[in-house]
Design a protein around this motif. Structure first.
Motif, PDB file in Angstrom:
ATOM      1  N   UNK A 192      -0.938  37.078  17.699  1.00  0.00           N
ATOM      2  CA  UNK A 192      -0.327  37.679  16.517  1.00  0.00           C
ATOM      3  C   UNK A 192       0.439  36.645  15.699  1.00  0.00           C
ATOM      4  N   UNK A 193       1.104  35.736  16.390  1.00  0.00           N
ATOM      5  CA  UNK A 193       1.819  34.659  15.697  1.00  0.00           C
ATOM      6  C   UNK A 193       0.834  33.801  14.903  1.00  0.00           C
ATOM      7  N   UNK A 194      -0.309  33.495  15.502  1.00  0.00           N
ATOM      8  CA  UNK A 194      -1.320  32.703  14.813  1.00  0.00           C
ATOM      9  C   UNK A 194      -1.962  33.434  13.650  1.00  0.00           C
ATOM     10  N   UNK A 195      -1.999  34.748  13.730  1.00  0.00           N
ATOM     11  CA  UNK A 195      -2.532  35.549  12.630  1.00  0.00           C
ATOM     12  C   UNK A 195      -1.640  35.460  11.399  1.00  0.00           C
ATOM     13  N   UNK A 196      -0.329  35.282  11.621  1.00  0.00           N
ATOM     14  CA  UNK A 196       0.622  35.233  10.514  1.00  0.00           C
ATOM     15  C   UNK A 196       1.598  36.389  10.517  1.00  0.00           C
ATOM     16  N   UNK A 197       1.719  37.044  11.680  1.00  0.00           N
ATOM     17  CA  UNK A 197       2.621  38.191  11.819  1.00  0.00           C
ATOM     18  C   UNK A 197       4.051  37.709  11.989  1.00  0.00           C
ATOM     19  N   UNK A 198       4.973  38.360  11.291  1.00  0.00           N
ATOM     20  CA  UNK A 198       6.395  38.026  11.395  1.00  0.00           C
ATOM     21  C   UNK A 198       7.165  39.007  12.279  1.00  0.00           C
ATOM     22  N   UNK A 199       6.693  40.238  12.343  1.00  0.00           N
ATOM     23  CA  UNK A 199       7.413  41.260  13.109  1.00  0.00           C
ATOM     24  C   UNK A 199       6.414  42.217  13.736  1.00  0.00           C
ATOM     25  N   UNK A 200       6.592  42.507  15.017  1.00  0.00           N
ATOM     26  CA  UNK A 200       5.756  43.476  15.737  1.00  0.00           C
ATOM     27  C   UNK A 200       6.488  44.805  15.785  1.00  0.00           C
ATOM     28  N   UNK A 201       5.776  45.865  15.425  1.00  0.00           N
ATOM     29  CA  UNK A 201       6.288  47.236  15.581  1.00  0.00           C
ATOM     30  C   UNK A 201       5.503  47.877  16.720  1.00  0.00           C
ATOM     31  N   UNK A 202       6.211  48.316  17.754  1.00  0.00           N
ATOM     32  CA  UNK A 202       5.574  48.925  18.915  1.00  0.00           C
ATOM     33  C   UNK A 202       5.744  50.437  18.851  1.00  0.00           C
ATOM     34  N   UNK A 203       4.642  51.159  18.848  1.00  0.00           N
ATOM     35  CA  UNK A 203       4.695  52.618  18.895  1.00  0.00           C
ATOM     36  C   UNK A 203       5.345  53.060  20.201  1.00  0.00           C
ATOM     37  N   UNK A 204       5.745  54.345  20.335  1.00  0.00           N
ATOM     38  CA  UNK A 204       6.636  54.764  21.427  1.00  0.00           C
ATOM     39  C   UNK A 204       6.188  54.345  22.820  1.00  0.00           C
ATOM     40  N   UNK A 205       7.144  53.792  23.555  1.00  0.00           N
ATOM     41  CA  UNK A 205       6.901  53.322  24.924  1.00  0.00           C
ATOM     42  C   UNK A 205       7.860  53.981  25.915  1.00  0.00           C
ATOM     43  N   UNK A 206       8.662  54.937  25.453  1.00  0.00           N
ATOM     44  CA  UNK A 206       9.702  55.524  26.300  1.00  0.00           C
ATOM     45  C   UNK A 206       9.108  56.554  27.267  1.00  0.00           C
ATOM     46  N   UNK A 246       9.449  39.767   2.617  1.00  0.00           N
ATOM     47  CA  UNK A 246       8.239  38.943   2.557  1.00  0.00           C
ATOM     48  C   UNK A 246       7.509  38.878   3.888  1.00  0.00           C
ATOM     49  N   UNK A 247       7.979  39.624   4.866  1.00  0.00           N
ATOM     50  CA  UNK A 247       7.390  39.588   6.200  1.00  0.00           C
ATOM     51  C   UNK A 247       6.098  40.394   6.263  1.00  0.00           C
ATOM     52  N   UNK A 248       5.242  40.030   7.207  1.00  0.00           N
ATOM     53  CA  UNK A 248       4.094  40.848   7.580  1.00  0.00           C
ATOM     54  C   UNK A 248       4.406  41.513   8.915  1.00  0.00           C
ATOM     55  N   UNK A 249       4.418  42.845   8.905  1.00  0.00           N
ATOM     56  CA  UNK A 249       4.632  43.625  10.122  1.00  0.00           C
ATOM     57  C   UNK A 249       3.265  44.022  10.706  1.00  0.00           C
ATOM     58  N   UNK A 250       3.230  44.153  12.017  1.00  0.00           N
ATOM     59  CA  UNK A 250       1.975  44.494  12.707  1.00  0.00           C
ATOM     60  C   UNK A 250       2.255  45.588  13.714  1.00  0.00           C
ATOM     61  N   UNK A 251       1.629  46.746  13.510  1.00  0.00           N
ATOM     62  CA  UNK A 251       1.854  47.867  14.423  1.00  0.00           C
ATOM     63  C   UNK A 251       0.948  47.767  15.635  1.00  0.00           C
ATOM     64  N   UNK A 270      11.034  42.061  16.504  1.00  0.00           N
ATOM     65  CA  UNK A 270      10.439  43.209  17.196  1.00  0.00           C
ATOM     66  C   UNK A 270      11.194  44.464  16.807  1.00  0.00           C
ATOM     67  N   UNK A 271      10.444  45.497  16.386  1.00  0.00           N
ATOM     68  CA  UNK A 271      11.066  46.795  16.149  1.00  0.00           C
ATOM     69  C   UNK A 271      10.383  47.845  17.006  1.00  0.00           C
ATOM     70  N   UNK A 272      11.138  48.866  17.378  1.00  0.00           N
ATOM     71  CA  UNK A 272      10.624  49.964  18.194  1.00  0.00           C
ATOM     72  C   UNK A 272      10.476  51.220  17.352  1.00  0.00           C
ATOM     73  N   UNK A 273       9.701  52.151  17.868  1.00  0.00           N
ATOM     74  CA  UNK A 273       9.481  53.435  17.199  1.00  0.00           C
ATOM     75  C   UNK A 273      10.542  54.412  17.678  1.00  0.00           C
ATOM     76  N   UNK A 330       2.343  45.994   5.970  1.00  0.00           N
ATOM     77  CA  UNK A 330       2.190  46.480   7.341  1.00  0.00           C
ATOM     78  C   UNK A 330       0.707  46.532   7.687  1.00  0.00           C
ATOM     79  N   UNK A 331       0.328  45.859   8.769  1.00  0.00           N
ATOM     80  CA  UNK A 331      -1.026  45.928   9.304  1.00  0.00           C
ATOM     81  C   UNK A 331      -1.016  46.760  10.576  1.00  0.00           C
TER      82      UNK A 331
END
Length: 604
Positions: free
Chosen positions: A52-66, A20-25, A107-110, A388-389
């Motif tokens: 993002x929290x105020x928008x209603x996001x439950x989980x942030x997905x961050x594209x590659x940062x390595x 039921x979460x909203x993910x945000x990339x 938080x999830x990573x790519x 996913x947004x």
């Protein structure tokens, strides 16, 4: 939430959080620059977590940062345990994890493990000699020779970024395989030692630091067919041929993904895989079956690929599509999990595609842009599965301006495909590719995020330093939309609240398409279980109806569609604002509505 919602009798407190979460990339290079170098970074992202929290996001997905030489914007990793310096440090990742967790967010990573960068130390060792212990960590093959004695690649396979999938290494006199750019050599997943290194150094390392899971890049390409034979010739004008059947959904792929699951399970980490070239639900279900213990979710791309030509040689030759095609594909991927123990994802934007409002909506006028962006929000928020947004979707961000020329495209895929078209000397192909790129190119999604209305859009302090050019468009920013109830942003916030409140219908409910051949309006029924204020479970139904044209369109018979008396129906939401709202029996241009057969006695 004190009350429960049900899906086929399963209580919400028994469902994993991510359903039921909203993910945000977040595409970090373009999100928020904190140190004025024109490149987004982790401190910038941390400063915007509250937004993002105020928008209603439950989980942030961050594209590659390595650590990466950035031949493909970080999808070419040279060190999985270091952070690319313009993004920040590993301590910044720790701070981001903490910031999210303090707000009840995840938080999830790519995770990019089909291939590495050619600069990764594993590949440097592998190419140092044929006898190096890591030689077999990548895929090396000897050359073939034609009748004239000329050296040829091991197979005729064409890569995703044009050209051969094989590159000659002069030092060791063999070819190595790369499905993408030559700087992205494929790892050899057949080697158990390689797999264990991947699990330990790329997964467990970050899970121990507290990340909550991974979006797993190219997840169905790890198992290749090991015969390494030529693909059938489908393009007589090219020496290289599309060959996804040689590397997608290979013979050992489910074995490999079950191993990944065993790595993630002790950490209760969520997994969402990028599942390419798999348009058959029967092939997708094994990846996401709960009993199979492989992946939690996957991205299947039939909907988001609408408009693309052939995935390989003609990918950017745009193919117009109809509303009925969009409906049919949405229905297919909404219904494929019904009666199974599997799960679906909902998305219409990501870092690899043009903007949704420029592809599925109407940007010809500011009024139609706003109306269609809000209707796209309603469409996405009412679909079954995990939502996913992509950054800027909630603002209705658009593609590059039509006035920009090809020189503004930076993505390796766009550059290579256009160069290939130019090399063909076929003017029709050149112009068709240019047109297709203006709609579909990956660069559109990578324009800097628009925080305010100044010349630098709040992304950086000097637009001249921005790694991508910043469009001059008014009204598409957080500053201009926040607090405006008619804005795209505020409508997304409203829809995310509604989706969560009535998740039994919108997240977990069944999907029934109505009037599938209608090319103007789109209607479907969502049905699922809800809970009354006195704690009783009841079945609720919602009708979603949307006008995908600029003309007023007749409204379906709402009470008949919902199967109840007219006095039992209720208008929950309309995308229209004030005077532009359609009459009781018709929809205005690009208007969407939700009607339901349940009232205020429902609580979630």
């Amino acid at each position: 939430m004190g009350s429960l919602c049900f899906n086929d009798g399963v209580q919400d407190d028994r469902q994993p959080w991510w359903k039921a979460a909203t993910f945000y990339q977040v595409y970090p290079a373009s999100f928020k620059d904190s140190n004025d170098d024109g490149w987004g970074d982790l401190p910038g992202l941390i400063s915007k977590v509250d937004y993002l929290h105020g928008l209603g996001v439950d989980c942030i997905w961050v594209s590659p940062i390595f650590e990466s030489p950035q031949k493909d914007m970080g999808y070419d990793v040279s060190d999985y345990q270091k952070i690319y310096a313009p993004y920040g440090t590993i301590e910044d990742v720790d701070a981001l994890i903490q910031t999210c967790h303090e707000r009840g967010m995840k938080l999830i990573l790519d995770l990019v493990v089909n291939h590495t960068s050619a600069e990764h130390e594993w590949f440097q060792e592998s190419r140092s000699s044929r006898t190096n212990p890591k030689r077999d960590w990548y895929i090396w093959k000897p050359p073939r020779y034609d009748a004239g004695g000329n050296r040829q690649p091991p197979t005729n396979w064409r890569g995703y970024f044009a050209g051969s999938t094989w590159t000659w290494d002069e030092h060791t006199q063999e070819y190595y395989l790369h499905l993408y750019a030559s700087e992205q050599p494929d790892l050899n997943w057949e080697n158990a030692e390689t797999r264990e290194a991947i699990y330990e150094e790329t997964m467990r390392f970050w899970l121990r630091r507290g990340v909550d899971g991974f979006r797993i890049d190219t997840v169905n390409k790890y198992s290749k067919r090991t015969e390494y034979i030529d693909a059938a010739v489908t393009d007589k004008n090219s020496p290289y041929q599309a060959a996804p059947e040689m590397w997608c959904n290979g013979p050992r792929i489910h074995e490999f993904i079950r191993e990944i699951n065993q790595v993630l399970a002790p950490f209760s980490a969520v997994s969402v895989g990028e599942l390419s070239n798999t348009p058959d639900p029967k092939q997708v279900l094994p990846y996401v079956s709960t009993r199979a213990r492989e992946l939690d979710m996957v991205f299947e791309f039939s909907v988001i690929r609408l408009g693309n030509g052939d995935l390989f040689t003609g990918k950017y030759i745009y193919k117009p599509f109809t509303l009925s095609q969009l409906k049919a594909l949405t229905e297919k991927w909404q219904c494929f999990i019904e009666g199974t123990d599997s799960w679906a994802t909902v998305f219409c934007e990501n870092h690899d595609n043009g903007r949704a409002v420029s592809r599925f909506g109407d940007t010809s006028t500011p009024e139609l842009w706003r109306a269609s962006a809000r209707t796209i929000a309603l469409w996405q928020a009412t679909l079954t599965g995990t939502l996913f947004l992509y950054q800027g979707q909630e603002l209705g961000m658009t593609n590059m301006p039509a006035s920009w020329d090809i020189s503004h495209y930076q993505d390796v895929e766009a550059v290579n495909f256009f160069a290939e078209a130019v090399a063909s000397r076929n003017e029709q192909r050149i112009q068709a590719t240019k047109h297709g790129l203006s709609i579909l190119a990956r660069d559109h999604a990578r324009l800097p995020f628009r925080w305010n209305e100044d010349d630098n859009v709040g992304f950086t302090t000097d637009s001249a330093k921005s790694w991508m050019r910043i469009p001059r468009e008014k009204g598409i920013s957080v500053e201009s939309q926040l607090g405006d109830r008619t804005s795209v942003l505020e409508f997304y916030r409203e829809m995310l609240r509604l989706r969560k409140r009535f998740q039994g219908v919108f997240v977990f409910g069944t999907h029934t398409l109505l009037d599938r051949e209608n090319e103007s309006t789109w209607a479907y029924i969502k049905e699922g279980f809800l809970t009354t204020k006195d704690g009783h479970r009841m079945r609720g139904r919602a009708l979603v109806v949307m006008n995908f044209t600029v003309e007023r369109a007749p409204l379906v018979d709402v009470s008949a569609a919902l199967g109840c008396a007219p006095e039992s129906t209720r208008l929950m939401v309309t995308t229209a604002c004030g005077a532009v709202r359609g009459a009781k029996d018709e929809l205005s241009a690009w208007e969407g509505r939700i009607y339901c057969d349940f009232g205020p006695e429902i609580c979630i």
